[in-house]
Design an enzyme around this catalytic site. Structure first.
Site, PDB file in Angstrom:
ATOM      1  N   HIS A   1       0.981  -1.197  -0.092  1.00 39.92           N
ATOM      2  CA  HIS A   1       0.117  -0.008  -0.032  1.00 39.92           C
ATOM      3  C   HIS A   1       0.845   1.253  -0.004  1.00 39.92           C
ATOM      4  O   HIS A   1       2.319   1.040   0.253  1.00 39.92           O
ATOM      5  CB  HIS A   1      -0.723   0.085   1.119  1.00 39.92           C
ATOM      6  CG  HIS A   1      -0.156   0.075   2.458  1.00 39.92           C
ATOM      7  ND1 HIS A   1       0.338   0.950   3.089  1.00 39.92           N
ATOM      8  CD2 HIS A   1       0.053  -0.977   3.444  1.00 39.92           C
ATOM      9  CE1 HIS A   1       0.770   0.833   4.295  1.00 39.92           C
ATOM     10  NE2 HIS A   1       0.753  -0.378   4.531  1.00 39.92           N
TER      11      HIS A   1
ATOM     12  N   CYS B   1       3.010  -5.159   6.955  1.00 36.75           N
ATOM     13  CA  CYS B   1       2.676  -4.646   5.385  1.00 36.75           C
ATOM     14  C   CYS B   1       3.819  -4.087   4.781  1.00 36.75           C
ATOM     15  O   CYS B   1       4.783  -3.708   5.620  1.00 36.75           O
ATOM     16  CB  CYS B   1       1.415  -3.712   5.427  1.00 36.75           C
ATOM     17  SG  CYS B   1      -0.306  -4.542   5.768  1.00 36.75           S
TER      18      CYS B   1
END
Length: 334
Positions: free
Chosen positions: A193, A209
């Site tokens: 992301h 992440c």
């Protein structure tokens, strides 16, 4: 989802970047070759107030610049000559889809046309919240994501005196940025992301992440499809015997597992085949051992009888004013 760290939350909206990131795209090498690109040198200018500023200028990671330059200061003085590590060996995996090499803090994207590879810097999981190795695929594309902090993230924030909202809405203050790719691994808790904390890209700061510069995730998001294969690997040691017989090694500092470990001295888990490569008569074992000790993060020549430059490095191009010199095998994606 295991994404935004406490650092991100403390920096909500505060670390916007002054210059757009630009992905580097390489033409894939000939069959049997893994070497692409060419290193460059850059002279630090007034206004280059950190290695992170310089790294963002060339869409690489500050940690990789530190590896390549060894003794450089975190805030180098104007006039300092810096190696920009834009030459690399492709990871030893199939050239398809997305490949993340955690040890490099790099993401490789191989478009379906099969002729090029795009290379992006990444932020990954912090100590104790490491990004796991995996073989999976893109399970979902999420524009304008919201962020729902996990119980663990909420608790760690409370311990620091920060109370998180149940949901952070989409927008400029969202730790996930404007685009997210959910991976079909586990319960879907891992994402690639964007981030509102641009200076965290290229560091170990997330809760698992993988985060990218705003322009980088926008470019990647536009190209990949649901179902695109994803491999997350940890290859700090890469080596290659090129079609012309030249032997290269690219050695990165391994990822530490606890605060007592020193990444400059800790032992490696060596890749399959390395012992044969190192002991072969075509390899200068002294040069190979020096590469393992130095951990420069850039390809160095370790061929027997090679007349190498300092440290076995290949020649570099000079570049100024923030515009990477373009070799015939690479171009900068605006």
């Amino acid at each position: 989802m295991k994404c935004a760290s406490l650092l991100t939350l403390m920096l909500l909206g505060a670390l916007g970047a002054s210059q757009a990131a630009r992905a580097v795209e390489y033409t894939l090498p000939a069959s049997g070759s893994r070497l692409v690109g060419q290193n460059q040198t850059y002279t630090v200018q007034e206004g280059d107030n950190s290695l992170q500023t310089i790294a963002r200028r060339f869409d690489t990671a500050a940690m990789i610049i530190l590896e390549a330059n060894n003794t450089i200061a975190p805030v180098p003085k104007p006039g300092t000559e810096v190696i920009i590590p834009l030459q690399l060996l492709l990871p030893d995996v199939p050239r398809e889809g997305i490949v993340v090499n955690l040890a490099e803090l790099r993401l490789y994207y191989f478009p379906p046309d099969g002729n090029t590879v795009q290379v992006y810097p990444l932020g990954i999981g912090q100590l104790g919240l490491e990004t796991p190795e995996m073989t999976t695929r893109v399970g979902q594309k999420i524009p304008n994501p919201t962020w729902t902090p996990t119980a663990g993230i909420r608790q760690r924030s409370l311990e620091k005196g920060i109370t998180l909202p149940p949901v952070v809405p989409a927008g400029p203050n969202n730790p996930l940025g404007r685009f997210a790719l959910r991976l079909a691994y586990g319960n879907g808790e891992y994402l690639i992301h964007g981030t509102n904390a641009q200076s965290s890209v290229g560091l170990r700061v997330s809760s698992g992440c993988m985060r990218m510069f705003t322009d980088d995730i926008k470019a990647l998001f536009a190209q990949v499809r649901v179902g695109t294969p994803v491999r997350v690997i940890n290859q700090p040691v890469k080596y290659s015997i090129e079609p012309n017989g030249t032997r290269y090694m690219e050695v990165h500092r391994p990822l530490t597992q606890d605060e007592t470990q020193n990444p400059q001295t800790m032992a490696y888990v060596l890749p399959v085949g390395y012992a044969q490569f190192a002991n072969d008569k075509g390899t200068d074992r002294v040069m190979a051992d020096k590469a393992m000790y130095r951990r420069a993060g850039i390809p160095v020549v370790v061929s027997s009888g090679a007349t190498s430059m300092a440290g076995g490095q290949t020649p570099v191009l000079s570049v100024q004013n923030g515009t990477p010199a373009t070799a015939n095998e690479a171009r900068v994606m605006q």
